[in-house]
Write a protein that holds these residues in place. Structure first.
Motif, short mmCIF file in Angstrom:
data_model
loop_
_atom_site.label_atom_id
_atom_site.label_comp_id
_atom_site.label_asym_id
_atom_site.label_seq_id
_atom_site.Cartn_x
_atom_site.Cartn_y
_atom_site.Cartn_z
N PRO A 1 36.74 45.38 43.33
CA PRO A 1 36.69 43.93 43.13
C PRO A 1 37.92 43.46 42.37
O PRO A 1 38.34 44.11 41.40
N TYR A 49 47.15 33.13 41.70
CA TYR A 49 47.39 34.07 42.79
C TYR A 49 46.08 34.52 43.42
O TYR A 49 46.02 34.84 44.59
N ASN A 72 35.46 37.01 33.49
CA ASN A 72 35.41 38.11 32.54
C ASN A 72 36.38 37.89 31.39
O ASN A 72 37.50 37.43 31.59
N SER A 130 39.95 39.50 31.65
CA SER A 130 40.81 38.85 32.65
C SER A 130 41.31 37.52 32.11
O SER A 130 42.47 37.15 32.33
N LEU A 183 45.09 36.61 31.62
CA LEU A 183 45.63 35.44 32.32
C LEU A 183 46.41 34.55 31.35
O LEU A 183 47.51 34.09 31.66
N GLY A 194 50.35 39.23 41.11
CA GLY A 194 49.61 38.15 40.48
C GLY A 194 48.10 38.29 40.59
O GLY A 194 47.37 37.48 40.06
N VAL A 195 47.65 39.32 41.29
CA VAL A 195 46.20 39.52 41.43
C VAL A 195 45.77 40.60 40.44
O VAL A 195 46.38 41.65 40.35
N LEU A 196 44.69 40.29 39.70
CA LEU A 196 44.22 41.20 38.66
C LEU A 196 43.08 42.07 39.20
O LEU A 196 42.18 41.56 39.86
N THR A 197 43.14 43.35 38.89
CA THR A 197 42.06 44.25 39.27
C THR A 197 41.68 45.08 38.05
O THR A 197 42.55 45.70 37.44
N ILE A 198 40.39 45.07 37.74
CA ILE A 198 39.94 45.89 36.61
C ILE A 198 39.73 47.31 37.11
O ILE A 198 39.01 47.55 38.08
N LEU A 199 40.41 48.27 36.47
CA LEU A 199 40.30 49.65 36.89
C LEU A 199 39.21 50.38 36.12
O LEU A 199 38.58 51.28 36.64
N GLN A 217 42.09 28.69 33.72
CA GLN A 217 41.32 28.86 34.95
C GLN A 217 40.59 27.57 35.30
O GLN A 217 40.52 27.17 36.45
#
Lengths: 428, 546
Positions: free
Chosen positions: A27, A34, B173, B176, B180, B216-221, B384
């Motif tokens: 996800p 973006y 979240n 994030s 941001l 620019g896209v955030l992904t939580i690992l 946001q």
């Protein structure tokens, strides 16, 4: 530092060697622009270039919206820059702030921003820093202008006398489009109205009510214009109190006078516009027509009677004429018939007279004179009907039948008592 | 100013922020002047106190003061350890519906307030403060939640917020949001492909997340949570230190008395905050216990020693989350410290110690330009909020569908090989696709070049840096024992599996070339190379996923 690619001798344009490692599904965080871009690409199926196109369009719109950015960038004229700060009242204060395109429409925010720009440009420190003379005249006017503009009361007073914002009515006796020429005039005058909103001039299609409302509004126009700005400065010193009061009185009188003049001016404008308004003419014509139509309708009853009477009269006349004509025609006809009868009589008489001769006088040619004399006598005694029958009988008849016919006719006449047999020499 | 705000709702404090027209964010102060508004409500007589005023009531009116209630939203009483985090304030009790409630006395009457009711009142206060500042009615909010908030808790929070008159546009979240805000600080920072650790040290809990930013896209690992670890542990350590000193001086124990303890902790909080900014602080409490006043001074070093235990726990916590993500500290590009406790200079220096020098640690004590860590999350939420303001509810909902949010990520980096055999990544690992990227290259002297598309292979390069010989002869005796040759580690990607090869021919020396790599929604990788001049024809090809 650029990346240099290795050289090759391969002739193949493209060669895929293997697949790349399978992807991991994770996800992503739904934050940031973006992500929104990603979402709209995924949902709307936009490709990158389509998306960029849409974004580019959006950017353009945003730029267009920032129209206020060049606020106060107007250049002041040399005359204005050299204006005597003591005579600041005669300067165009909106032009001083670089707002001459907005004038009374400028918002407070716009005024502040424009003022800041002017200060940056014309601050005396800046002028002297750039080697200019220490002239702060224009800066003083700028500050004065801001003072006026930010005080709603003072601004109203200035706007009242700001003739630069006025739109002049078209020159009389020149050719112009009424609405194009007068619309802006009324729009600019409307800003002084105490009552808002002000009805608009409208266009050629405006209804009579609208037009009437417009002129009645302007007829009763109530303006907030005040003329304090034109006041002569009241001397500050208390030395001459009488003089001070005199000036004050004079100012009040001048204001009153100016106000009256202004009211008169508005009335004149409205009257002129009213006189020149094509719609008013149109409405007048229409009203006239309407009146005539009404009258016509009102008189409908009596007109019908008259019409009927006239119709009757005409019919009578017609009938009389017809009768006369018929009479005349009848006259002519009887004349003709008479003539024809006469002709027929003559013909018959001739036929009868000739009949004896045709059959050689029945063998008695010696007595032809007697026979003819008798026949003449008989002919005079015959009426028309007898004549024609006898003539018919005698036609193509031989001697005997002719003689018998004539004798039959004699007998008839004798029986009728119209003929004296004794008068006859041959047919007795 | 827009009428949408961001709210960060924490156990200890909450913040509200609003984005201004020029893209900046204002964190809104409540009528008390606080930007970090304590999440506390207190009832005295018929009055309701909120924020700092309520928190001050903890000393005198603890049974009627509710604090630390955020985590209890949407939870059953059985699920929580009520004794654990509730040494202060009104105790949590079991509500009629199995949920959690607080019993308070208001105007002499017993009242039972559910957690939802408390939250609603808290939100109403925040709403008032925000509307007061903006001068408009609030049209919508973005609220931040910890990553381990369950779907049910999120639902409950949305419900409560809507009831309080704050229409929830989106729940995001916390890490994030913080990231941001951090990335939006600088132009183009969002577009740099990096891996971040966001460590949030709050009052009574700590959270950390490893987040990759790709295009620019955030992904939580990975995420880690530690309930109980937080600023209150630092306060407790400091309070214990003061208590000992007080006992030594006056032979009276302040820990036996609830009120003394509350006073001690309240003062410890103040001292802790002061020591984050200056080297020494005084601590003075009137009538701490048995009528004795307490006055002492403490310096930062002493405090750091006293609080060594929780501070090292926090450092270990950060290390843990990196391991959890299957990464090494070498892979982390930046560490962002968030939350009130991040003001502590020792924490920042400890954290920077476990990461290599190339890793940037963002904390106010290390970088004076860093944003206030207590405000970062609220700023992110406000950003946001301003971003989604123009969307209607449907669009936002649509954008949050799993089909959009769950995205394929590249497992390995993809790049090209340069003339000297180096691997030049174009798309880094963990890049979410669809994605399109281009690089500009050159052919050097050769007339024909190959664009070799490779998958990267991660290796660690070790460089041994010899310890510098001390030039001062007098110190030379000490040097032999402890100086070891330092080993500098670096993550380097080498070209692994060859994926495809493109050839560009008939080139003039040093002409500009462009390589475009585009991974589409269905996972097909399109690669194309062309000369950057008008009328040039691109060479194209496709690679599929395994």
């Amino acid at each position: 530092m650029s990346i240099v690619l290795p050289s090759t001798s391969s002739s193949e344009a493209f060669k895929a060697s293997s697949k790349y490692t399978a992807a991991v599904r994770r996800p992503i965080e739904p934050v940031g622009r973006y992500f929104l871009a990603h979402a709209s690409r995924t949902l709307r199926g936009h490709t990158w270039s389509e998306y960029e196109k849409i974004e580019a369009e959006k950017n353009v719109q945003q730029i267009e919206e920032n129209v206020d950015d060049d606020l106060g960038d107007e250049e002041q004229s040399e005359d204005l820059l050299a204006h005597d700060p003591r005579e600041w009242k005669s300067a165009d204060l909106y032009a001083v702030l670089g707002l001459s395109h907005l004038r009374y429409k400028a918002t407070e925010d716009q005024i502040r921003r424009a003022h800041r720009k002017q200060v940056l440009k014309h601050h005396p420190d800046k002028k002297s820093a750039s080697g200019g003379l220490e002239q702060d005249g224009f800066f003083k006017i700028i500050q004065k202008a801001l003072e006026i503009m930010l005080d709603s009361n003072k601004r109203q007073q200035y706007d009242s006398v700001d003739t630069n914002a006025d739109v002049k009515p078209p020159a009389p006796k020149s050719k112009y489009d009424f609405f194009e020429a007068w619309g802006p005039v009324f729009e600019s005058e409307a800003r002084f109205s105490k009552k808002q909103p002000v009805p608009s001039l409208g266009n050629l299609e405006s209804s009579k009510e609208q037009v009437d409302e417009f002129y009645s509004f302007w007829g009763k126009f109530d303006s907030w214009k005040t003329f304090e700005f034109k006041d002569e400065d009241v001397p500050d010193d208390t030395a001459n109190r009488d003089h001070k009061r005199y000036i004050e009185r004079k100012n009040v009188a001048t204001r009153k006078k100016l106000k009256q003049e202004d009211n008169k001016r508005v009335i004149e404008i409205v009257e002129r516009a009213h006189a020149e308004d094509p719609r008013i003419k149109m409405f007048k014509d229409a009203a006239k027509k309407e009146k005539e139509r009404k009258k016509w309708e009102r008189e409908a009853g009596s007109r019908k009677e008259a019409e009927e009477a006239a119709a009757k009269k005409a019919a009578e006349e017609e009938a009389a004429k017809k009768a006369a004509e018929e009479a005349a025609a009848g006259k002519a006809n009887s004349k003709k018939a008479k003539e024809a009868a006469k002709a027929a009589k003559k013909k018959n008489k001739r036929a009868i007279r000739g009949s004896a001769k045709d059959v050689d006088y029945f063998g008695d040619a010696s007595k032809s004179a007697d026979i003819e004399a008798d026949i003449d006598l008989l002919l005079e005694k015959f009426d028309d009907a007898q004549l024609s029958t006898i003539a018919g009988k005698l036609k193509d008849a031989n001697a005997d039948t002719t003689k018998a016919t004539i004798l039959g006719a004699v007998e008839e006449l004798k029986n009728a008592g119209t003929l004296e047999v004794s008068y006859l020499k041959y047919f007795s | 100013m827009s009428a949408v705000i961001g709210i960060t709702f924490g156990n200890t404090t909450s913040s509200i922020a609003v984005a201004t027209q020029d893209g900046k964010v204002d964190v809104i102060a409540n009528p008390d002047g606080d930007r970090s508004i304590p999440s506390a409500l207190s009832y005295v007589g018929s009055d309701e106190y909120h924020g700092t005023q309520a928190q001050n009531q903890l000393i005198r009116n603890a049974p009627n003061t509710v604090v630390n209630f955020r985590d209890y939203i949407g939870k059953k009483y059985e699920e929580i350890n009520a004794k654990d985090s509730h040494q202060v304030g009104a105790p949590a009790i079991k509500a009629a519906d199995g949920g959690i409630a607080y019993e308070i006395t208001r105007n002499g009457n017993q009242e039972t307030l559910s957690v939802n009711e408390i939250t609603k009142r808290h939100f109403k206060q925040l709403k008032l403060a925000a509307e007061d500042y903006i001068g408009k009615d609030i049209e919508g909010v973005v609220i931040t939640v910890p990553t381990d908030f369950t779907a049910h808790q999120r639902e409950e929070l949305t419900k409560v917020s809507n009831e309080a008159g704050l229409k929830v546009l989106q729940l995001i979240n916390e890490p994030s949001a913080a990231l941001l805000a951090h990335l939006s600080n600088e132009e183009d920072k969002l577009l740099q492909d990096k891996i971040y650790v966001v460590a949030d040290f709050g009052g009574i809990r700590s959270d950390a997340a490893v987040i990759s930013v790709r295009g620019g896209v955030l992904t939580i690992l990975a995420t880690a949570h530690d309930h109980g670890l937080g600023g209150s542990k630092l306060d407790a350590a400091l309070a214990e230190f003061f208590a000992k000193e007080f006992e030594k001086k006056y032979k009276a124990n302040p820990r036996t008395n609830q009120r003394s303890l509350a006073k001690l902790i309240a003062e410890s909080v103040v001292v802790k905050k002061t020591l984050s900014n200056v080297q020494t602080s005084t601590c003075s409490i009137e009538s701490l216990a048995e009528g004795f006043d307490f006055h002492t001074t403490i310096n930062r070093l002493r405090y750091e020693l006293t609080a060594r235990q929780p501070l090292s726990e926090m450092t270990a916590f950060v290390e843990k989350v990196v391991t959890k993500a299957g990464l090494e500290t070498l892979d982390i590009d930046e560490v962002l410290l968030v939350g009130g406790s991040s003001h502590t200079p020792k924490l920042a220096s400890n954290v920077s110690f476990i990461f290599p020098e190339s890793t940037v640690v963002v904390a106010p004590s290390l970088d004076s330009k860093a944003a206030n860590p207590s405000e970062l999350i609220a700023r992110g939420a406000a950003l946001q909020a301003s971003l989604i303001e123009s969307f209607d509810e449907e669009e936002v909902k649509e954008s949050l569908q799993p089909v959009v949010v769950n995205t394929q990520h590249l497992a390995k980096p993809i790049g090209i090989k340069t003339a000297d055999g180096q691997f030049q990544p174009i798309l880094v690992a963990e890049t979410a696709y669809p994605i399109k990227k281009s690089v500009e290259v050159t052919n050097g002297d050769s007339a024909a070049v190959a664009i070799q598309l490779f998958e990267g292979k991660r290796t660690i390069k070790e460089t041994v840096i010899e310890a510098e010989k001390s030039e001062d002869p007098e110190d030379s005796e000490d040097d032999y024992s402890d100086e070891e040759p330092e080993i500098k580690k670096e993550v380097v990607y080498e070209a692994g599996q060859l994926l495809a090869e493109l050839t560009l021919k008939d080139l003039k020396p040093n002409s500009k070339l462009e390589v475009i790599v585009n991974v589409t929604q269905d996972g097909t990788l399109h690669v194309s190379g062309r000369e950057l001049k008008q009328g040039s024809v691109a060479v194209k090809g496709e690679v599929t996923s395994a």
